[in-house]
Scaffold this active site. Structure first.
Site, PDB file in Angstrom:
ATOM      1  N   LYS A 190     -14.032 -76.666  21.751  1.00 37.86           N
ATOM      2  CA  LYS A 190     -13.830 -77.750  22.713  1.00 37.86           C
ATOM      3  C   LYS A 190     -12.354 -77.815  23.059  1.00 37.86           C
ATOM      4  O   LYS A 190     -11.501 -77.548  22.207  1.00 37.86           O
ATOM      5  CB  LYS A 190     -14.268 -79.089  22.091  1.00 37.86           C
ATOM      6  N   GLU A 240      -9.270 -96.895  22.368  1.00 36.75           N
ATOM      7  CA  GLU A 240      -9.428 -96.095  21.149  1.00 36.75           C
ATOM      8  C   GLU A 240      -8.377 -96.394  20.085  1.00 36.75           C
ATOM      9  O   GLU A 240      -7.177 -96.295  20.338  1.00 36.75           O
ATOM     10  CB  GLU A 240      -9.380 -94.602  21.500  1.00 36.75           C
ATOM     11  N   GLU A 284     -20.413 -83.648  21.558  1.00 37.52           N
ATOM     12  CA  GLU A 284     -18.967 -83.826  21.724  1.00 37.52           C
ATOM     13  C   GLU A 284     -18.435 -84.856  20.729  1.00 37.52           C
ATOM     14  O   GLU A 284     -17.382 -84.671  20.117  1.00 37.52           O
ATOM     15  CB  GLU A 284     -18.671 -84.269  23.165  1.00 37.52           C
ATOM     16  N   LYS A 420     -12.179 -92.663  34.759  1.00 41.08           N
ATOM     17  CA  LYS A 420     -11.241 -93.115  33.726  1.00 41.08           C
ATOM     18  C   LYS A 420      -9.932 -93.613  34.341  1.00 41.08           C
ATOM     19  O   LYS A 420      -9.391 -94.643  33.938  1.00 41.08           O
ATOM     20  CB  LYS A 420     -10.969 -91.982  32.736  1.00 41.08           C
TER      21      LYS A 420
END
Length: 431
Positions: A190, A240, A284, A420
């Site tokens: 990834k 986050e 993911e 986003k």
């Protein structure tokens, strides 16, 4: 602003008392009654002293503004060494930013710190000198004399003159195709690729006004703002957490996997249910979980991974798995270097993903996808500096990234980074 005036007068009274001409640290804490509507961010932005730093925890329970730097640190390692030299001040906080490259930072021990925890607030002034606290007290009085009354923040009345993406859509498609080819060949599992968008305006952008607008609308986020001087700032509203430490108790999380939000609750719930069931997004997210657990394993006790949740934000929804553990020793340098950058902002394997990003992204990330917050001997907390922007005069650079795995589609990923970036971009188009 009676509370502020009274608190500053109390600070001056303390500074007028006899202070020794010896080295050391002295902390003066003044209780700050929350009787009147004190907007700490507006007060901070009214001042002409820099650096300025603002931080609000994502549940809103904790908020801080810090003004002026007694001493500065270019890495968290330096900051922690300083704190360990002063173990008698376990609650002494150093605030600021860590860059995407965690060996670089802009962290400061502030002259003045206003901190609200729940329904209680404190105004703190810190003295520090390697030679004479008495001399530093004189400088602190001069600092207080420069403070000015609060002024309301201006509106964001902006006219866009130019817009530029780095990379543009063609370049993005080529970049995603290269990434998926590299993943298919087994070199990466990834990689998280980002886009920078430069918005040019006809007049300078007030960074604090942008922060205030984001704080008002982007709920369930950490809010952070650092003004380096009168024209340059970095800010964001991030969903986050990188980590929260209370002594040895550590909480972190995997926030990866994204779908759009919808103002209609029923439609938003359907999108969230799709996200929970989608194999690509779950894969993911689990890649990030596994990487975090592997990195922390040697420095912690048992790692508890909580069940997945959907985190609903204004423009997007994310998959989140919280990870709780206990550190073998309370050490923020370990937390930073093991966790940053996580697979949610860099990729896997981490070092190869960072090399791919450095080689192929057409801009330098700087503070983007680093972290913002504070450390002390007692506790620490940093958020990942996502959904962020760099302000330089009349130019705003917006950042947004997407996790690329096997099967990623360039068009869908472009739409994801648009969604986003919209969390901050729409603020600049509202008035």
């Amino acid at each position: 602003m009676q509370s502020l005036t009274t608190a500053l007068e109390n600070l001056l009274r303390h500074l007028s008392q006899e202070i020794p001409a010896t080295p050391g640290i002295r902390v003066i804490d003044i209780p700050f009654p929350l009787k009147d509507a004190f907007d700490a961010l507006s007060w901070l932005a009214s001042q002409q002293t820099y650096p300025q730093f603002y931080w609000q925890q994502r549940n809103g329970d904790e908020e801080a503004v810090v003004l002026g730097a007694i001493t500065r640190f270019t890495s968290l390692d330096q900051a922690q060494r300083f704190l360990r030299q002063h173990p008698e001040h376990a609650d002494l906080r150093i605030w600021g930013l860590n860059a995407f490259d965690p060996s670089q930072g802009n962290l400061l021990l502030p002259r003045l710190e206003w901190r609200r925890c729940g329904g209680k607030a404190t105004l703190r002034l810190t003295l520090f000198s390697e030679s004479s606290l008495q001399h530093d007290a004189i400088q602190a009085k001069e600092f207080i004399a420069t403070l000015v009354s609060i002024k309301p923040l201006p509106g964001l009345h902006l006219t866009t003159t130019r817009e530029q993406h780095w990379p543009d859509k063609t370049g993005w498609t080529q970049l995603i195709e290269l990434a998926t080819k590299t993943i298919a060949e087994g070199e990466l599992d990834k990689v998280v690729l980002a886009r920078a968008t430069d918005l040019h305006f006809a007049s300078p952008v007030n960074a604090a006004a942008m922060m205030a607008a984001s704080r008002r609308l982007n709920l369930n986020c950490y809010h952070f703002y650092m003004a380096f001087d009168g024209e340059n700032a970095f800010l964001g509203s991030s969903p986050e957490r990188l980590w929260r430490r209370r002594d040895k108790a550590l909480r972190t999380e995997a926030l990866a996997g994204t779908v759009a939000n919808n103002p209609d609750d029923k439609q938003a719930q359907q999108l969230g249910e799709w996200l929970m069931a989608d194999d690509k997004n779950q894969r993911e997210n689990m890649l990030v979980v596994e990487d975090i657990c592997q990195r922390l394993q040697a420095d912690t006790q048992t790692l508890d991974v909580l069940p997945p949740q959907v985190l609903r934000l204004r423009k997007v929804q994310h998959l989140r798995r919280c990870i709780w553990t206990s550190l073998n020793k309370a050490d923020d340098v370990i937390c930073l270097h093991q966790l940053q950058p996580t697979a949610a902002v860099a990729g896997l394997p981490r070092d190869l993903a960072r090399q791919f990003i450095a080689r192929h992204e057409p801009f330098t990330r700087e503070w983007y996808a680093g972290s913002a917050g504070y450390l002390s001997l007692q506790q620490s907390e940093f958020c990942v500096s996502l959904r962020s922007a760099k302000i330089s005069g009349n130019v705003v650079r917006l950042y947004a990234g997407a996790g690329i795995v096997r099967g990623s589609d360039p068009e869908q990923e472009w739409q994801e980074i648009d969604n986003k970036a919209a969390g901050l971009r729409t603020l600049l188009q509202m008035e």
